[in-house]
Design an enzyme around this catalytic site. Structure first.
Site, short mmCIF file in Angstrom:
data_model
loop_
_atom_site.label_atom_id
_atom_site.label_comp_id
_atom_site.label_asym_id
_atom_site.label_seq_id
_atom_site.Cartn_x
_atom_site.Cartn_y
_atom_site.Cartn_z
CD GLU A 120 -25.40 -15.27 31.17
OE1 GLU A 120 -24.46 -15.79 31.80
OE2 GLU A 120 -25.42 -14.07 30.85
CB CYS A 355 -24.17 -14.60 36.57
SG CYS A 355 -24.37 -16.31 37.06
#
Length: 380
Positions: A120, A355
């Site tokens: 990510e 996250c």
């Protein structure tokens, strides 16, 4: 260390194909990229043009671009192979999906790497991008989705830089890179510092705009002090209580909080940039007034600022955010103690984009579809 999770093929079934000559090896690292260009006959000026084009600071060079004679003409082989090199670099970090947040400047990106694995990145307000440094993480912070699956593998320096290059293609004005995504930078030091050096040299990023976020590690401070780059530092502190910190970060740094803060303060003075202390706020865990007062006493007179970040909601996690007004009161309390403090939201929290959450969601969707892995398909 957990075994690598299965992977998806590149979008559209495309596969990265390296140049046929002069080398058959794929581009995996920045050293691979440099060697490829040198084998084709590129000199320092030619390599710089390629690097700047990759990082969105100049057009990709071609024969027409050099027809004026004002720039050194790359060897014919360099010009011939540039399309393949460009394709390989852009394949190093392809956008799999985009997840805009309520803030128009924030957007979570699920990025597919060259091997089909996903990490990510986050487009941040004020022209920043947050990049991942590992696939997964070994620290195991109890409030973080990334740490639940352990460490899958390290990202190469080229994969780290590729995330910044991808952000520049989406937002050309990107001027800040924060190494604060998936992973612990101090556990991938060689590649992280190589990426920092490359971005500072070729990406027009000031050293203060390259921010390494870490739970802390003596090796990191040793490497920083020996390095020729001076990135800014963000220290994930979360508590001033050593025993509580060992519970919140089970496999994190074993340095005492006082020693961590002393090492961070020394680096802040050396680099010339204040240390950012990250404090993930969790209701009834680390939001007590006594602890915040202790934090104020610890940081009084330091070259520092504190960023309070309310915890992301994670499925199955007992950790919750404190009320907004209580969080704001903590900021006021620190400021009254003479410590700069802010209250921030993690970018794109409204799409559950903390996250590791996007990647975990995609894994769950694919596994819920019947473990397609047995049919030879790959998971992210």
């Amino acid at each position: 260390m957990t075994p690598p999770s299965p992977t998806l093929p590149a979008p559209g079934g495309a596969q990265d194909v390296p140049d046929a000559a002069p080398s058959q090896t794929p581009l995996k690292t920045l050293a691979d990229l440099e060697r490829r260009l040198e084998l084709l006959g590129a000199k320092a000026g030619h390599k710089r043009l390629v690097y700047r084009a990759w990082l969105g600071l100049a057009p990709w060079p071609d024969q027409e671009a050099f027809s004026s004679g004002r720039r050194p003409l790359p060897p014919k082989r360099v010009l011939e192979r540039l399309p393949q090199i460009r394709q390989a670099l852009e394949a190093a970090a392809r956008i799999r999906s985009r997840h805009p947040g309520g803030d128009p400047e924030s957007e979570r990106l699920l990025v597919t790497l060259g091997d089909g694995q996903t990490v990510e990145s986050v487009l941040l307000p004020r022209r920043g991008v947050c990049v991942s440094t590992q696939m997964g993480c070994a620290v195991g912070c109890v409030f973080c989705m990334t740490g639940r699956g352990g460490l899958v593998r390290q990202l190469t320096d080229l994969e780290i830089v590729a995330q910044a290059a991808t952000a520049r293609r989406l937002r050309p004005a990107t001027k800040k890179v924060v190494f604060m995504g998936m992973g612990e930078p101090s556990h991938n030091l060689r590649n992280v510092l190589s990426a920092v050096r490359f971005l500072a040299q070729y990406g027009a990023f000031g050293h203060k705009d390259l921010v390494i976020s870490t739970v802390g590690d003596p090796r990191l401070f040793d490497e920083l002090n020996a390095s020729d780059v001076r990135p800014a530092l963000a220290l994930s502190l979360h508590t001033v209580d050593d025993e509580k910190r060992s519970r919140l970060l089970p496999r994190g740094c074993r340095m005492k909080v006082a020693d961590l803060v002393a090492a961070a303060e020394a680096w802040g003075r050396t680099s010339g940039y204040p240390v950012q202390y990250e404090w993930t706020l969790m209701k009834d865990v680390n939001d007590g007034l006594d602890e915040i007062d202790a934090l104020g006493r610890l940081l009084a007179g330091h070259y520092a600022m504190v960023n309070f970040i309310p915890v992301n909601a994670v499925e199955g996690s007992p950790y919750r955010r404190p009320e907004r007004e209580h969080a704001a009161e903590l900021v006021r309390r620190l400021r009254s103690a003479g410590v700069v403090a802010t209250l921030r939201d993690s970018a794109a929290q409204d799409v559950d984009g903390g996250c590791g959450q996007l990647r975990a969601r995609v894994l769950k969707e694919f596994r819920g579809a019947g473990e397609a892995n047995e049919a030879g398909e790959m998971l992210p």
